[in-house]
Structures are given as C-alpha cells and as structure tokens.
Enzyme design. Structure first.
Site, PDB file in Angstrom:
ATOM      1  N   GLU A  17      17.434   7.437  -6.487  1.00  0.00           N
ATOM      2  CA  GLU A  17      17.176   6.787  -5.200  1.00  0.00           C
ATOM      3  C   GLU A  17      16.935   5.317  -5.501  1.00  0.00           C
ATOM      4  O   GLU A  17      16.020   4.969  -6.250  1.00  0.00           O
ATOM      5  CB  GLU A  17      15.962   7.414  -4.493  1.00  0.00           C
ATOM      6  CG  GLU A  17      15.700   6.724  -3.148  1.00  0.00           C
ATOM      7  CD  GLU A  17      14.758   7.498  -2.231  1.00  0.00           C
ATOM      8  OE1 GLU A  17      14.723   8.743  -2.306  1.00  0.00           O
ATOM      9  OE2 GLU A  17      14.065   6.841  -1.441  1.00  0.00           O
ATOM     10  N   ASN A  39      10.260  10.474   6.181  1.00  0.00           N
ATOM     11  CA  ASN A  39       9.001  10.492   5.432  1.00  0.00           C
ATOM     12  C   ASN A  39       7.825  10.482   6.421  1.00  0.00           C
ATOM     13  O   ASN A  39       7.710   9.559   7.234  1.00  0.00           O
ATOM     14  CB  ASN A  39       8.971   9.257   4.515  1.00  0.00           C
ATOM     15  CG  ASN A  39       7.722   9.185   3.666  1.00  0.00           C
ATOM     16  OD1 ASN A  39       6.627   9.429   4.156  1.00  0.00           O
ATOM     17  ND2 ASN A  39       7.871   8.827   2.405  1.00  0.00           N
ATOM     18  N   HIS A  52       4.887  12.323   0.099  1.00  0.00           N
ATOM     19  CA  HIS A  52       4.420  11.848  -1.209  1.00  0.00           C
ATOM     20  C   HIS A  52       2.963  12.257  -1.391  1.00  0.00           C
ATOM     21  O   HIS A  52       2.084  11.749  -0.702  1.00  0.00           O
ATOM     22  CB  HIS A  52       4.572  10.320  -1.242  1.00  0.00           C
ATOM     23  CG  HIS A  52       4.193   9.681  -2.548  1.00  0.00           C
ATOM     24  ND1 HIS A  52       4.286   8.328  -2.756  1.00  0.00           N
ATOM     25  CD2 HIS A  52       3.743  10.209  -3.717  1.00  0.00           C
ATOM     26  CE1 HIS A  52       3.895   8.043  -3.994  1.00  0.00           C
ATOM     27  NE2 HIS A  52       3.552   9.171  -4.586  1.00  0.00           N
ATOM     28  N   HIS A  97       2.881   8.581   6.791  1.00  0.00           N
ATOM     29  CA  HIS A  97       1.980   7.713   7.557  1.00  0.00           C
ATOM     30  C   HIS A  97       1.433   8.358   8.823  1.00  0.00           C
ATOM     31  O   HIS A  97       0.544   7.799   9.458  1.00  0.00           O
ATOM     32  CB  HIS A  97       2.633   6.350   7.780  1.00  0.00           C
ATOM     33  CG  HIS A  97       2.811   5.662   6.449  1.00  0.00           C
ATOM     34  ND1 HIS A  97       1.731   5.370   5.641  1.00  0.00           N
ATOM     35  CD2 HIS A  97       3.917   5.312   5.761  1.00  0.00           C
ATOM     36  CE1 HIS A  97       2.181   4.839   4.509  1.00  0.00           C
ATOM     37  NE2 HIS A  97       3.499   4.792   4.551  1.00  0.00           N
ATOM     38  N   HIS A 150      13.157   2.950   1.242  1.00  0.00           N
ATOM     39  CA  HIS A 150      12.019   2.034   1.299  1.00  0.00           C
ATOM     40  C   HIS A 150      12.251   0.841   2.231  1.00  0.00           C
ATOM     41  O   HIS A 150      13.145   0.033   2.019  1.00  0.00           O
ATOM     42  CB  HIS A 150      11.600   1.494  -0.071  1.00  0.00           C
ATOM     43  CG  HIS A 150      10.142   1.136  -0.103  1.00  0.00           C
ATOM     44  ND1 HIS A 150       9.158   2.016  -0.485  1.00  0.00           N
ATOM     45  CD2 HIS A 150       9.502   0.017   0.281  1.00  0.00           C
ATOM     46  CE1 HIS A 150       7.984   1.445  -0.367  1.00  0.00           C
ATOM     47  NE2 HIS A 150       8.155   0.234   0.111  1.00  0.00           N
ATOM     48  N   THR A 156       4.728   2.171  -2.680  1.00  0.00           N
ATOM     49  CA  THR A 156       5.440   2.242  -3.957  1.00  0.00           C
ATOM     50  C   THR A 156       6.211   0.934  -4.150  1.00  0.00           C
ATOM     51  O   THR A 156       7.260   0.724  -3.557  1.00  0.00           O
ATOM     52  CB  THR A 156       6.388   3.452  -3.952  1.00  0.00           C
ATOM     53  OG1 THR A 156       5.657   4.580  -3.475  1.00  0.00           O
ATOM     54  CG2 THR A 156       6.910   3.744  -5.339  1.00  0.00           C
ATOM     55  N   ARG A 203      -4.292   9.642  -0.530  1.00  0.00           N
ATOM     56  CA  ARG A 203      -4.638   8.712   0.555  1.00  0.00           C
ATOM     57  C   ARG A 203      -3.932   9.060   1.859  1.00  0.00           C
ATOM     58  O   ARG A 203      -4.359   8.661   2.918  1.00  0.00           O
ATOM     59  CB  ARG A 203      -4.310   7.272   0.158  1.00  0.00           C
ATOM     60  CG  ARG A 203      -2.841   6.987   0.085  1.00  0.00           C
ATOM     61  CD  ARG A 203      -2.576   5.519  -0.126  1.00  0.00           C
ATOM     62  NE  ARG A 203      -2.906   5.102  -1.473  1.00  0.00           N
ATOM     63  CZ  ARG A 203      -2.407   4.007  -2.053  1.00  0.00           C
ATOM     64  NH1 ARG A 203      -1.608   3.223  -1.365  1.00  0.00           N
ATOM     65  NH2 ARG A 203      -2.705   3.701  -3.287  1.00  0.00           N
ATOM     66  N   ARG A 259       0.062  11.660  -3.310  1.00  0.00           N
ATOM     67  CA  ARG A 259      -0.444  10.685  -4.284  1.00  0.00           C
ATOM     68  C   ARG A 259      -1.653  11.225  -5.030  1.00  0.00           C
ATOM     69  O   ARG A 259      -2.385  12.054  -4.498  1.00  0.00           O
ATOM     70  CB  ARG A 259      -0.849   9.390  -3.570  1.00  0.00           C
ATOM     71  CG  ARG A 259       0.308   8.486  -3.267  1.00  0.00           C
ATOM     72  CD  ARG A 259      -0.175   7.191  -2.657  1.00  0.00           C
ATOM     73  NE  ARG A 259       0.885   6.211  -2.628  1.00  0.00           N
ATOM     74  CZ  ARG A 259       1.048   5.248  -3.541  1.00  0.00           C
ATOM     75  NH1 ARG A 259       0.193   5.103  -4.524  1.00  0.00           N
ATOM     76  NH2 ARG A 259       2.055   4.416  -3.443  1.00  0.00           N
ATOM     77  N   GLU A 295       7.765  13.886  -3.148  1.00  0.00           N
ATOM     78  CA  GLU A 295       7.654  12.683  -3.987  1.00  0.00           C
ATOM     79  C   GLU A 295       6.404  12.770  -4.830  1.00  0.00           C
ATOM     80  O   GLU A 295       5.324  13.088  -4.306  1.00  0.00           O
ATOM     81  CB  GLU A 295       7.522  11.442  -3.110  1.00  0.00           C
ATOM     82  CG  GLU A 295       8.824  10.906  -2.614  1.00  0.00           C
ATOM     83  CD  GLU A 295       8.596   9.595  -1.877  1.00  0.00           C
ATOM     84  OE1 GLU A 295       7.624   8.873  -2.167  1.00  0.00           O
ATOM     85  OE2 GLU A 295       9.403   9.319  -0.986  1.00  0.00           O
TER      86      GLU A 295
HETATM   87  N1  PXP Z   1      11.708   6.655  -0.699  1.00  0.00           N
HETATM   88  C1  PXP Z   1      10.706   6.614  -1.598  1.00  0.00           C
HETATM   89  C2  PXP Z   1      10.982   7.095  -2.978  1.00  0.00           C
HETATM   90  C3  PXP Z   1       9.431   6.139  -1.237  1.00  0.00           C
HETATM   91  O1  PXP Z   1       8.441   6.095  -2.156  1.00  0.00           O
HETATM   92  C4  PXP Z   1       9.205   5.741   0.095  1.00  0.00           C
HETATM   93  C5  PXP Z   1       7.864   5.239   0.523  1.00  0.00           C
HETATM   94  O2  PXP Z   1       6.862   6.031   0.131  1.00  0.00           O
HETATM   95  C6  PXP Z   1      10.263   5.838   1.007  1.00  0.00           C
HETATM   96  C7  PXP Z   1      11.501   6.274   0.579  1.00  0.00           C
HETATM   97  C8  PXP Z   1      10.090   5.480   2.446  1.00  0.00           C
HETATM   98  O3  PXP Z   1       9.774   4.123   2.580  1.00  0.00           O
HETATM   99  P1  PXP Z   1       9.305   3.584   3.983  1.00  0.00           P
HETATM  100  O4  PXP Z   1       8.092   4.339   4.370  1.00  0.00           O
HETATM  101  O5  PXP Z   1       9.048   2.146   3.713  1.00  0.00           O
HETATM  102  O6  PXP Z   1      10.447   3.806   4.937  1.00  0.00           O
END
Ligand code: PXP
Length: 248
Positions: free
Chosen positions: A155, A11, A47, A14, A198, A105, A53, A49, A74
């Site tokens: 998930e 992901n 994602h 960030h 997550h 999330t 952001r 949003r 996402e």
């Molecule tokens: N899976 C989903 C569905 C998420 O919403 C997120 C965070 O946006 C992640 C995985 C990844 O989580 P993290 O950034 O905490 O590793």
C-alpha cells in the site's frame, strides 16, 4: 493495461476516536462498518494501535463476528499484534509503522534494511490465509524490498501527495503523484498487488484512482468527517462516484 475494478476500503478508526473522547459505547465503529458495507464499501479497515487510542480489542472481536465484507487489520509489526491477528485470521493484514507520539501513521515502513525483521511477520499470515500488505512510501528501494521479502501486496502512502494538494503546493503535488504512479507500475511489474491510502479526499482521489495498476484505496478520516455533514452512506457513495468517474 486495462484497469481492474478499484476497491474501496473504508477505515472506521475515527468513529472510535469520537467514541473514546467521552468513553462509553457511542458512536459505535461496528455500526459504522455495517453501514459502510451497506453503502458499497468493498472492505473495512481498522488499525488496532498499541495505545488503543481509537479501535480497541473488543471492536476487532465484534467486527470479525459481524462483517460480511473483508476486514483489513492494520497493525504494527510487533509480537502482541501478530498474536491478536493470528487468533482472528482476518481477510487481510496491513503492516504499518507506528510511533506513540505521532497523530497518524506519518511515514511508510522502512522495509529496505530490515528485511529479516519484517519477513518473520509475513510468512505466518501467508500460511494462515491472510493477505499481507506493507504500507510503504512510493520509493523504489522500499518497493523492491517488499517484493524481496515476499509481501504479496504493497500500500503506497499517499500522505505527502494529499498534504501538498490540501496546501495547494501544486508542483509538489504533481511530483508526489508521479512517484506514486511510477511505483504503482513498478510494483505491478514485480508481481505485487498495489493499493494506495492516506489522506485522500473527493478532490485528491481522482488522479490516484486513474492509475491502472492500483486496485484498492483505503480511506478513512475524510469520509468520517464528511459523514457529519451528509451522513456516512452518502459520503461513501460520493467517494465511490469520484473513484468510478476517474477510473472510467
Ligand atoms: N491506509 C493506511 C495503511 C493507514 O494507516 C491509514 C490511516 O490510518 C489509511 C489508509 C487511511 O488514511 P486516512 O484516514 O487519512 O484516509
């Protein structure tokens, strides 16, 4: 059961968070996605949003046109996001709950109880060839509801497990891990493909990677943070190593 290969979705949200802190174009999440792809990511997760952001619309356009690995898009279950996703036809769509005031999330989707509201977001994607997953808590009612409304993939939200690990609440960590383990087996039994995501780190990923029914992990925040210290490629390679060691 024998374990299928465990995929790693990286992901890159960030990277965009850091870019947006100053405006401008740097650091570019698409460049990070291409590097992650090179470093062995099996897919890229982003994602979009409602408040944009981190990832913005142009990032999605560029990811779609430049990535060879699958994009997992996402999104909240809203008509705006559905229109955007149907235009792009990403490899996968993951429906997540979204609240403006949350930092990330925080929980899973409430699927049980709003079957019809969510079902209408699944079929159009199935029809256009995007694999749909629902981001849910490791809870029997939610897993059953996901199967009932025709989601091919779930998930499981690992946030509570990862937080308990980080704060050294070991009993809670173990009970959260048991919930994920049990619901991965149950989801698989119901015919669902099971992913987890997550908050996962090098420490906490092992027990999750060892669950044989889990076939994809989506990991972001920790990897982007770790990239500051060792670079994105090595950070991903180390995660891959931790996953493979636990799976073996
Ligand atoms: N899976 C989903 C569905 C998420 O919403 C997120 C965070 O946006 C992640 C995985 C990844 O989580 P993290 O950034 O905490 O590793």
């Amino acid at each position: 059961m024998t374990s299928a290969k465990l995929r790693l979705g990286v992901n890159i949200d960030h990277v965009a968070t850091v870019r947006n802190a100053r405006g401008g174009a740097s650091p570019d999440p698409v460049r990070a996605a291409l590097l992650a792809q090179q470093a062995g990511a099996d897919g890229i997760t982003a994602h979009l949003r409602e408040d944009r952001r981190h990832i913005v619309d142009d990032d999605i356009d560029r990811l779609i046109s430049s990535l060879a690995t699958p994009l997992n898009f996402e999104m909240a279950a809203t008509d705006e996001m559905q229109r955007i996703a149907l235009r792009h036809k990403p490899h996968a769509v993951c429906l997540v709950p979204e609240k403006r005031e949350e930092r990330t999330t925080e929980g899973g989707l409430e699927v049980a109880g709003q079957d019809n509201a969510l079902a209408r977001y699944i079929k159009p994607f199935v029809d256009t060839g995007s694999r749909v997953s629902l981001f849910i808590a490791a809870d029997k009612r939610q897993v059953e509801a996901a199967a009932r409304i025709g989601a091919p993939v779930i998930e499981l939200h690992a946030g509570a497990y990862a937080d308990a690990w980080a704060e050294e609440r070991w009993d809670e960590r173990d009970s959260e891990l048991s919930k994920i383990t049990d619901m991965a087996a149950y989801g698989h039994e119901l015919g669902l493909e099971v992913h987890v995501g997550h908050g996962l780190t090098y420490d906490s990923v092992g027990p999750i990677a060892a669950i044989p029914q889990v076939i994809e992990l989506n990991i972001g925040h920790f990897l982007i943070g770790e990239a500051i210290f060792r670079g994105l490629g090595p950070a991903i390679a180390e995660m891959r190593r931790c996953m493979d060691a636990a799976r073996a």
